[in-house]
Design a protein around this motif. Structure first.
Motif, PDB file in Angstrom:
ATOM      1  N   ASN A 309      22.808 -11.455 -46.689  1.00 50.13           N
ATOM      2  CA  ASN A 309      23.355 -12.658 -45.898  1.00 50.13           C
ATOM      3  C   ASN A 309      23.191 -13.874 -46.704  1.00 50.13           C
ATOM      4  O   ASN A 309      24.035 -14.539 -47.187  1.00 50.13           O
ATOM      5  CB  ASN A 309      22.958 -12.807 -44.517  1.00 50.13           C
ATOM      6  CG  ASN A 309      23.598 -11.508 -43.660  1.00 50.13           C
ATOM      7  OD1 ASN A 309      24.603 -11.559 -43.165  1.00 50.13           O
ATOM      8  ND2 ASN A 309      22.783 -10.570 -43.612  1.00 50.13           N
ATOM      9  N   SER A 310      21.810 -13.939 -46.949  1.00 51.79           N
ATOM     10  CA  SER A 310      21.277 -15.187 -47.730  1.00 51.79           C
ATOM     11  C   SER A 310      22.051 -15.279 -49.094  1.00 51.79           C
ATOM     12  O   SER A 310      22.371 -16.352 -49.803  1.00 51.79           O
ATOM     13  CB  SER A 310      19.830 -15.509 -47.620  1.00 51.79           C
ATOM     14  OG  SER A 310      19.354 -15.727 -46.387  1.00 51.79           O
ATOM     15  N   ALA A 311      21.931 -13.922 -49.658  1.00 48.83           N
ATOM     16  CA  ALA A 311      22.286 -13.623 -51.077  1.00 48.83           C
ATOM     17  C   ALA A 311      23.768 -14.235 -51.210  1.00 48.83           C
ATOM     18  O   ALA A 311      24.038 -14.887 -52.020  1.00 48.83           O
ATOM     19  CB  ALA A 311      22.166 -12.375 -51.780  1.00 48.83           C
ATOM     20  N   SER A 312      24.588 -13.774 -50.393  1.00 47.70           N
ATOM     21  CA  SER A 312      25.857 -13.939 -50.261  1.00 47.70           C
ATOM     22  C   SER A 312      26.238 -15.668 -50.071  1.00 47.70           C
ATOM     23  O   SER A 312      27.154 -16.152 -50.835  1.00 47.70           O
ATOM     24  CB  SER A 312      26.698 -13.431 -49.236  1.00 47.70           C
ATOM     25  OG  SER A 312      28.147 -13.631 -48.948  1.00 47.70           O
ATOM     26  N   LYS A 313      25.443 -16.253 -49.111  1.00 55.62           N
ATOM     27  CA  LYS A 313      25.825 -17.833 -48.798  1.00 55.62           C
ATOM     28  C   LYS A 313      25.140 -18.477 -50.033  1.00 55.62           C
ATOM     29  O   LYS A 313      25.759 -19.512 -50.355  1.00 55.62           O
ATOM     30  CB  LYS A 313      24.524 -17.996 -47.390  1.00 55.62           C
ATOM     31  CG  LYS A 313      25.341 -17.409 -46.351  1.00 55.62           C
ATOM     32  CD  LYS A 313      24.402 -17.495 -44.982  1.00 55.62           C
ATOM     33  CE  LYS A 313      24.859 -16.829 -43.725  1.00 55.62           C
ATOM     34  NZ  LYS A 313      24.070 -16.903 -42.593  1.00 55.62           N
ATOM     35  N   ASP A 344      20.088 -26.073 -47.058  1.00 58.43           N
ATOM     36  CA  ASP A 344      20.416 -26.552 -46.179  1.00 58.43           C
ATOM     37  C   ASP A 344      20.876 -25.311 -45.236  1.00 58.43           C
ATOM     38  O   ASP A 344      20.518 -25.591 -43.853  1.00 58.43           O
ATOM     39  CB  ASP A 344      21.915 -27.295 -46.273  1.00 58.43           C
ATOM     40  CG  ASP A 344      21.818 -28.563 -47.036  1.00 58.43           C
ATOM     41  OD1 ASP A 344      20.567 -29.190 -46.792  1.00 58.43           O
ATOM     42  OD2 ASP A 344      22.927 -29.194 -47.154  1.00 58.43           O
ATOM     43  N   THR A 345      21.124 -24.143 -45.615  1.00 59.41           N
ATOM     44  CA  THR A 345      21.154 -22.917 -44.544  1.00 59.41           C
ATOM     45  C   THR A 345      19.877 -22.238 -44.625  1.00 59.41           C
ATOM     46  O   THR A 345      19.516 -21.597 -43.769  1.00 59.41           O
ATOM     47  CB  THR A 345      22.545 -22.114 -44.854  1.00 59.41           C
ATOM     48  OG1 THR A 345      22.349 -21.572 -46.581  1.00 59.41           O
ATOM     49  CG2 THR A 345      23.733 -22.828 -44.820  1.00 59.41           C
ATOM     50  N   ALA A 346      19.364 -21.964 -45.975  1.00 62.45           N
ATOM     51  CA  ALA A 346      18.247 -21.123 -46.115  1.00 62.45           C
ATOM     52  C   ALA A 346      17.122 -21.511 -45.356  1.00 62.45           C
ATOM     53  O   ALA A 346      16.108 -20.616 -44.976  1.00 62.45           O
ATOM     54  CB  ALA A 346      17.821 -21.167 -47.722  1.00 62.45           C
ATOM     55  N   GLN A 347      16.696 -22.986 -45.245  1.00 61.46           N
ATOM     56  CA  GLN A 347      15.490 -23.563 -44.631  1.00 61.46           C
ATOM     57  C   GLN A 347      15.600 -22.607 -42.848  1.00 61.46           C
ATOM     58  O   GLN A 347      14.467 -22.455 -42.481  1.00 61.46           O
ATOM     59  CB  GLN A 347      15.360 -24.992 -44.490  1.00 61.46           C
ATOM     60  CG  GLN A 347      16.740 -25.632 -43.835  1.00 61.46           C
ATOM     61  CD  GLN A 347      16.744 -27.207 -43.777  1.00 61.46           C
ATOM     62  OE1 GLN A 347      15.628 -27.585 -43.559  1.00 61.46           O
ATOM     63  NE2 GLN A 347      17.772 -27.776 -43.936  1.00 61.46           N
ATOM     64  N   HIS A 348      16.789 -22.623 -42.392  1.00 62.87           N
ATOM     65  CA  HIS A 348      16.819 -21.987 -41.027  1.00 62.87           C
ATOM     66  C   HIS A 348      16.370 -20.380 -41.018  1.00 62.87           C
ATOM     67  O   HIS A 348      15.520 -20.148 -40.211  1.00 62.87           O
ATOM     68  CB  HIS A 348      17.843 -22.233 -40.487  1.00 62.87           C
ATOM     69  CG  HIS A 348      18.509 -23.677 -40.239  1.00 62.87           C
ATOM     70  ND1 HIS A 348      17.976 -24.594 -39.558  1.00 62.87           N
ATOM     71  CD2 HIS A 348      19.435 -24.076 -41.092  1.00 62.87           C
ATOM     72  CE1 HIS A 348      18.481 -25.885 -39.764  1.00 62.87           C
ATOM     73  NE2 HIS A 348      19.340 -25.706 -40.763  1.00 62.87           N
ATOM     74  N   VAL A 349      16.391 -19.793 -42.125  1.00 60.68           N
ATOM     75  CA  VAL A 349      16.397 -18.494 -42.100  1.00 60.68           C
ATOM     76  C   VAL A 349      14.822 -18.393 -42.470  1.00 60.68           C
ATOM     77  O   VAL A 349      14.206 -17.614 -41.948  1.00 60.68           O
ATOM     78  CB  VAL A 349      17.063 -17.777 -43.393  1.00 60.68           C
ATOM     79  CG1 VAL A 349      16.712 -16.409 -43.726  1.00 60.68           C
ATOM     80  CG2 VAL A 349      18.682 -17.878 -43.095  1.00 60.68           C
ATOM     81  N   PRO A 388      21.435 -18.381 -38.129  1.00 65.88           N
ATOM     82  CA  PRO A 388      19.945 -18.863 -37.811  1.00 65.88           C
ATOM     83  C   PRO A 388      19.989 -20.144 -37.627  1.00 65.88           C
ATOM     84  O   PRO A 388      18.714 -20.442 -36.792  1.00 65.88           O
ATOM     85  CB  PRO A 388      19.319 -18.183 -39.264  1.00 65.88           C
ATOM     86  CG  PRO A 388      20.137 -17.357 -39.784  1.00 65.88           C
ATOM     87  CD  PRO A 388      21.703 -17.621 -39.611  1.00 65.88           C
ATOM     88  N   ALA A 389      20.827 -20.952 -37.862  1.00 66.54           N
ATOM     89  CA  ALA A 389      20.393 -22.406 -37.685  1.00 66.54           C
ATOM     90  C   ALA A 389      20.681 -22.651 -36.078  1.00 66.54           C
ATOM     91  O   ALA A 389      19.771 -23.738 -35.526  1.00 66.54           O
ATOM     92  CB  ALA A 389      21.607 -23.182 -38.348  1.00 66.54           C
ATOM     93  N   ASP A 390      21.024 -21.950 -35.331  1.00 72.41           N
ATOM     94  CA  ASP A 390      21.303 -22.011 -34.027  1.00 72.41           C
ATOM     95  C   ASP A 390      19.753 -21.862 -33.215  1.00 72.41           C
ATOM     96  O   ASP A 390      19.858 -22.222 -32.109  1.00 72.41           O
ATOM     97  CB  ASP A 390      22.306 -20.969 -33.253  1.00 72.41           C
ATOM     98  CG  ASP A 390      22.506 -21.434 -31.502  1.00 72.41           C
ATOM     99  OD1 ASP A 390      22.554 -22.722 -31.296  1.00 72.41           O
ATOM    100  OD2 ASP A 390      22.678 -20.534 -31.107  1.00 72.41           O
ATOM    101  N   PHE A 391      19.050 -21.095 -33.953  1.00 68.55           N
ATOM    102  CA  PHE A 391      17.742 -20.810 -33.161  1.00 68.55           C
ATOM    103  C   PHE A 391      17.044 -22.208 -33.078  1.00 68.55           C
ATOM    104  O   PHE A 391      16.207 -22.499 -31.979  1.00 68.55           O
ATOM    105  CB  PHE A 391      16.814 -19.824 -33.975  1.00 68.55           C
ATOM    106  CG  PHE A 391      17.333 -18.531 -33.924  1.00 68.55           C
ATOM    107  CD1 PHE A 391      17.183 -17.898 -32.717  1.00 68.55           C
ATOM    108  CD2 PHE A 391      17.790 -17.856 -34.878  1.00 68.55           C
ATOM    109  CE1 PHE A 391      17.667 -16.363 -32.513  1.00 68.55           C
ATOM    110  CE2 PHE A 391      18.340 -16.347 -34.719  1.00 68.55           C
ATOM    111  CZ  PHE A 391      18.179 -15.802 -33.632  1.00 68.55           C
TER     112      PHE A 391
END
Length: 415
Positions: A309-313, A344-349, A388-391
């Protein structure tokens, strides 16, 4: 036409190469294996891609296996009690289905598509000295090969990497013959089985080279009873150990695995690595710069199923950044800002994955327990795997967790 070199043919490298190719860039892709070698080789991962990542593939018309792969409609959590019964057991429904395609199938197919569409495919293992030369002949060089010598060009970011050693010992087996989960035989779900103080077992439906299959994936705390696969070379011995541990620690999953067999002789994998965030820019001896992609710069433990998922994003963020940049030079400032866009997205993961590797605090145990009684909680937790940002809104902070559970409980009582 701008010339771009991508080293590494995994989820991110290939998605990026095909996306750039369709946007008119002259793309060279370097892989250390041919498509046939990938297809007939060892399994590489335990990928399960959720709706957002799958949409990136659809947007590029690369979702070649969508009609063949099982549609994963839920994500379930079971927690083992000391007597090996289940203290907690529930399943949340996903807003959009997830899918898993064996990377041997996908990467080989995508690589052949890239070549058929006129892409320059070079089968060769790249060294730093090679990149030193290439950096002078390409407008941009990106490294998406997450292992080996090239990764050493990217320094570890200690401020974002709390672990300096592996937190789990990993063992994977792809099998045919897995029975349905009796609690929901009418739909497929990824099942996350937590064994406190010992580790985790994940069971996920997948599409492999021989059709529908399931992945059995143990994550063992190092030095514990699940850390039992080092030195096992024989695939049948690997499967036997997998099943033995399932019978001991997750007998409810073992009950549907009594007739399984490996999908193929290369259907097992074992290893471990330390979760690490690295600096995104690699500096070559000749002064050139290269940009790290996906696992090269953000490598998480697979406990939260975020790798593909992270790779795709990451590929999507980089693709948009490259296209928007036009004809300007791909300098260090651009490379850093491009990585920051992905962060911006990876930090939440990273935050969520690192939290799941530790002992869960009381409020998280309460949350997981409440999901067994409150379906909206189970559904929201399941959909956090897609976003994962919703967590941040209900998982990490006890006050937010308690307020959320009170809100859902109140709504349920009023209904």
């Amino acid at each position: 036409m701008r010339k771009i070199l991508i080293v590494g043919a995994g989820q991110s490298g290939l998605q990026l190469a095909l996306g750039l190719q369709s946007s008119g860039y002259e793309v060279t892709l370097m892989s250390n294996r041919t498509a046939d070698e990938i297809r007939s080789g060892r399994v590489m991962s335990t990928q399960c891609m959720f709706d957002t990542a799958l949409q990136h593939e659809r947007d590029l018309q690369l979702n070649f296996w969508e009609s063949q792969a099982p549609r994963i409609e839920g994500l379930g959590v079971s927690v083992a009690a000391p007597d090996s019964s289940r203290a907690i057991d529930w399943v949340g429904k996903l807003d959009g289905f997830a899918q898993s395609v064996d990377q041997r199938v996908k990467m080989a197919g995508w690589m052949e598509t890239f070549a058929q569409r006129g892409g320059q495919l070079v089968i060769h293992g790249a060294a730093v000295s090679d990149l030193d030369y290439f950096s002078r002949t390409y407008d941009l060089v990106m490294v998406s090969a997450g292992k080996g010598e090239l990764v050493s060009m990217f320094g570890r970011d200690a401020s974002r990497s709390p672990f300096d050693a592996p937190q789990r010992a990993l063992a994977v087996a792809y099998v045919h013959g897995m029975g349905p989960r009796p609690e929901h035989p009418e739909f497929d779900a990824v099942r996350c089985n937590l064994v406190p103080g010992v580790g985790e077992l994940f069971v996920m439906p997948t599409l492999t080279t021989s059709g529908r299959a399931d992945i059995l994936f143990w994550e063992g705390i190092p030095g514990g009873p699940l850390d039992a696969f080092q030195g096992i070379k024989d695939p049948s011995e690997h499967l036997a150990k997998t099943l033995e541990l399932m019978e001991q620690f997750t007998p409810w999953e073992y009950a549907r695995a009594t007739k399984v067999e490996l999908t193929d002789a290369n259907g097992t994998l074992a290893g471990r690595y330390a979760p690490t965030v690295r600096k995104p820019i690699g500096r070559l001896p000749g002064g050139g710069l290269v940009l790290g992609v996906a696992d090269v710069v953000v490598a998480n433990d697979p406990i939260t199923g975020q790798g593909s998922n992270s790779a795709s994003k990451c590929a999507d963020a980089y693709l948009r950044s490259i296209i928007e940049h036009g004809d300007r030079p791909f300098d260090a400032d651009w490379m850093q800002s491009t990585f920051d866009r992905y962060w911006d997205t990876a930090q939440h993961v990273v935050k969520w994955t690192n939290a799941m590797l530790g002992v869960p605090p009381e409020h998280v145990l309460n949350l997981i327990g409440a999901a067994g009684q409150l379906q909206p909680v189970a559904d929201r937790f399941a959909n956090g795997f897609d976003n994962p940002a919703d967590f941040d809104n209900f998982f990490f902070d006890p006050e937010k967790t308690n307020a959320y559970l009170a809100q859902v409980s109140g709504a349920a009582s009023a209904a």
